[in-house]
Write an enzyme that holds these catalytic residues in place. Structure first.
Site, PDB file in Angstrom:
ATOM      1  N   SER A 130       0.827  -1.202   0.000  1.00  0.00           N
ATOM      2  CA  SER A 130       0.000   0.000   0.000  1.00  0.00           C
ATOM      3  C   SER A 130       0.861   1.252   0.000  1.00  0.00           C
ATOM      4  O   SER A 130       1.944   1.271   0.566  1.00  0.00           O
ATOM      5  CB  SER A 130      -0.926   0.047   1.214  1.00  0.00           C
ATOM      6  OG  SER A 130      -1.672   1.256   1.188  1.00  0.00           O
ATOM      7  N   LYS A 184      -4.309  -6.847   3.390  1.00  0.00           N
ATOM      8  CA  LYS A 184      -4.314  -5.704   2.449  1.00  0.00           C
ATOM      9  C   LYS A 184      -5.753  -5.369   2.028  1.00  0.00           C
ATOM     10  O   LYS A 184      -6.126  -4.198   1.903  1.00  0.00           O
ATOM     11  CB  LYS A 184      -3.445  -6.018   1.231  1.00  0.00           C
ATOM     12  CG  LYS A 184      -3.553  -4.986   0.089  1.00  0.00           C
ATOM     13  CD  LYS A 184      -2.934  -3.673   0.487  1.00  0.00           C
ATOM     14  CE  LYS A 184      -3.155  -2.472  -0.398  1.00  0.00           C
ATOM     15  NZ  LYS A 184      -3.445  -2.533  -1.771  1.00  0.00           N
ATOM     16  N   HIS A 187      -7.356  -3.598   4.873  1.00  0.00           N
ATOM     17  CA  HIS A 187      -6.756  -2.250   4.873  1.00  0.00           C
ATOM     18  C   HIS A 187      -7.510  -1.364   3.880  1.00  0.00           C
ATOM     19  O   HIS A 187      -7.887  -0.235   4.194  1.00  0.00           O
ATOM     20  CB  HIS A 187      -5.270  -2.365   4.499  1.00  0.00           C
ATOM     21  CG  HIS A 187      -4.642  -1.069   4.073  1.00  0.00           C
ATOM     22  ND1 HIS A 187      -4.896  -0.493   2.841  1.00  0.00           N
ATOM     23  CD2 HIS A 187      -3.787  -0.221   4.699  1.00  0.00           C
ATOM     24  CE1 HIS A 187      -4.232   0.637   2.737  1.00  0.00           C
ATOM     25  NE2 HIS A 187      -3.549   0.825   3.851  1.00  0.00           N
ATOM     26  N   ASN A 188      -7.730  -1.871   2.677  1.00  0.00           N
ATOM     27  CA  ASN A 188      -8.432  -1.072   1.663  1.00  0.00           C
ATOM     28  C   ASN A 188      -9.878  -0.813   2.072  1.00  0.00           C
ATOM     29  O   ASN A 188     -10.412   0.264   1.826  1.00  0.00           O
ATOM     30  CB  ASN A 188      -8.391  -1.777   0.304  1.00  0.00           C
ATOM     31  CG  ASN A 188      -7.049  -1.627  -0.377  1.00  0.00           C
ATOM     32  OD1 ASN A 188      -6.041  -1.400   0.286  1.00  0.00           O
ATOM     33  ND2 ASN A 188      -7.017  -1.774  -1.680  1.00  0.00           N
ATOM     34  N   GLU A 191      -9.815   1.879   4.455  1.00  0.00           N
ATOM     35  CA  GLU A 191      -9.544   3.109   3.674  1.00  0.00           C
ATOM     36  C   GLU A 191     -10.863   3.664   3.114  1.00  0.00           C
ATOM     37  O   GLU A 191     -11.096   4.878   3.160  1.00  0.00           O
ATOM     38  CB  GLU A 191      -8.573   2.732   2.558  1.00  0.00           C
ATOM     39  CG  GLU A 191      -8.139   3.834   1.648  1.00  0.00           C
ATOM     40  CD  GLU A 191      -7.229   3.267   0.539  1.00  0.00           C
ATOM     41  OE1 GLU A 191      -6.235   2.574   0.853  1.00  0.00           O
ATOM     42  OE2 GLU A 191      -7.521   3.517  -0.643  1.00  0.00           O
TER      43      GLU A 191
END
Ligand code: NBP
Length: 478
Positions: A130, A184, A187-188, A191
């Site tokens: 990222s 990940k 995480h997105n 976000e």
């Protein structure tokens, strides 16, 4: 061709090129390759001074240029192209070589690929990266999964090129097979929630204060000096103060209000539904993007639906701004708390053993959600590695509790004034739900037993029961 490169990168579009340059700048000899040779040539022509590149036109030469056990990073478009590149590499690889997929793969694909390569005696590492192109070049947050033994040789190189916060690398081994790409993905998802919450805060300030974008940008600038300090708040302040050169208007006012997505938010929500983990902040953020892009529905809604909302008259502007700040912080804690719940649930289901505190630590720098408050999350998991609910950690319970009145005021004022705040309101509803002594789920269980004999449990004794609803209404053990 002498096998002198310490690492190879194939796929030299924006991400791969910058990652290769990052390796080179850290003193590694980097073998570079791309399907179309022009990108390889331009990398060496434009950035050859960054370090030692070994360019190859063919896959065979590329693989042959890397010292064994080879470490090869694939940085191509996720999906079919990744499989195509893996299939092209396989005939040239030897036992013990490590293939690393740094693209945004869906974690079930990573699990499948790892099994396939393991059967061939090869290591496969699904690696979340990222930070966009800037992070890839100057230090991303790196989330590698795959076999732990491959991290022994790969880890030090990745840690070297990752972002550092207080001298600590934003990279650690996440867990086996798909764990890296899973983290990940979440995480997105976080976000998405973070961006939506910021957007809602902006909208509230715009309506409540009748302020223009630049004024609100200044407020975000001030917020970035406190608890909310983060990359996303920083760029929001910048974007809001940016003026469109063509029209002289605030840039944000000339951008079409239809948000797009590449799919990681959707994957996160789909997975949460499978796991049964409520990630309402991420889900509302994903659906808010979908609503913004629902053009015919929005046209029909605009034409037919009344607002019947009051005129928003904020008398104490400073107090209102502080209310929105506190509500934003509280909603953000909920979104992160839910995301970490999802990581815990998937980790338990797949036996990944993910250390949630370490995940917060490697997100402190390099990545899009980098933020000061991630330190607080790491500390919370250091206090209790098995913490069942992040928002219940004493630090977060206290700080959210102090802003609770503000949060309630903001959400209720937004509703009264017709300003949509799906992420703010659903986060507050989650907060009230998760702390409730008793939920109306009891009524749902009774309804289910009534129409479908689905049974229920009682608060006063063990066992499972059914009531003969259409008969004499006696209760018996189910
Ligand atoms: P793209 O996702 O735009 O992919 C372009 C690269 O894929 C080019 O090198 C292209 O080769 C190669 N490629 C394709 Br398309 N099909 C191929 C095939 N069948 N065989 C071999 N190569 C093929 O590049 P990117 O934006 O640099 O992203 C790379 C990866 O990193 C993606 O998975 C992305 O999701 C992920 N990622 C991106 C970001 C970001 O901010 N952009 C952040 C984090 C992760 P060609 O030059 O010959 O066409």
């Amino acid at each position: 061709m002498s096998a002198r490169a310490q690492i190879g990168v194939t796929g030299l579009a924006v991400m791969g090129r910058n990652l290769a340059r990052n390796f080179a700048r850290h003193g590694y000899t980097v073998a570079v390759h791309n399907r179309s040779y022009a990108k390889t040539e331009s990398l060496v022509a434009d950035h050859g001074t960054d370090g030692d590149f070994v360019p190859s036109e063919s896959t065979a030469d590329f693989v042959a240029s890397i010292a064994r056990p080879r470490k090869i990073v694939i940085m191509v478009k996720a999906g079919g192209p990744t499989d195509a590149v893996i299939d092209e590499l396989i005939p040239h690889l030897e036992e013990g070589d490590v293939v690393i997929d740094g693209g945004n793969a869906h974690f079930p694909d990573t699990i499948r690929r790892e099994r396939k390569l393991a059967d061939l005696g090869l290591h496969f590492v699904g690696m979340g990266v990222s930070g966009g192109e800037e992070g890839a070049l100057n230090g991303p947050s790196i989330m590698p999964g795959g076999p732990k033994e491959s991290y022994a040789t790969l880890g030090p190189i990745l840690e070297d090129i990752s972002a550092k916060v207080d001298g600590v690398p934003c990279c650690t081994w996440v867990g086996p097979d798909g764990a890296g790409h899973f983290v990940k993905m979440v995480h997105n998802g976080i976000e998405y929630a973070d961006m939506q919450l910021i957007a809602e805060a902006y909208d509230l300030l715009r309506h409540g204060l009748d302020a223009d974008a630049a004024e609100i940008g200044k407020i975000f600038e001030e917020w970035n000096a406190g608890d909310l300090e983060s990359f996303l708040i920083e760029i929001t302040a910048d974007v809001l103060q940016h003026v469109d050169a063509e029209t002289g208007k605030a840039f944000v006012d000339v951008v079409l209000d239809q948000a797009e997505q590449k799919g990681t938010g959707r994957w996160t929500v789909q997975n949460a539904l499978d796991l049964g983990v409520p990630i309402t902040g991420i889900a509302e953020a994903t659906f808010a993007r979908a609503l913004s892009g629902s053009v015919p529905q929005r046209e029909a809604g605009r034409a037919a639906l009344a607002s019947d909302a009051g005129t928003w008259d904020v008398t104490d502007r400073d107090a209102f701004v502080e209310d929105v700040r506190l509500a934003l912080y509280a909603s953000k804690v909920v979104a992160y708390s839910q995301g970490f719940d999802q990581i815990a649930a998937a980790s338990a289901e797949s036996g990944w053993g993910i250390d949630r505190g370490a995940m917060a630590r490697i997100w402190r720098g390099g990545c899009i959600i980098r933020a000061k408050f991630l330190n607080r999350i790491t500390e919370a998991y250091e206090r209790d590695a098995d913490l069942p609910l992040l928002i219940a950690d004493p630090y977060f319970a206290d700080i959210v509790g102090k802003g609770l009145q503000a949060w309630r005021r903001v959400v209720s004022q937004a509703a009264l004034n017709g300003v949509p705040t799906p992420a703010f309101s659903s986060s507050l509803a989650y907060y009230d739900g998760v702390r409730a002594e008793r939920l109306p789920a009891a009524l749902i269980q009774a309804q289910r037993d009534f129409f479908g004999a689905h049974t229920y449990r009682r608060v006063d004794k063990d066992g499972t029961f059914h009531t003969e609803w259409s008969g004499d209404r006696t209760e018996h053990d189910a």
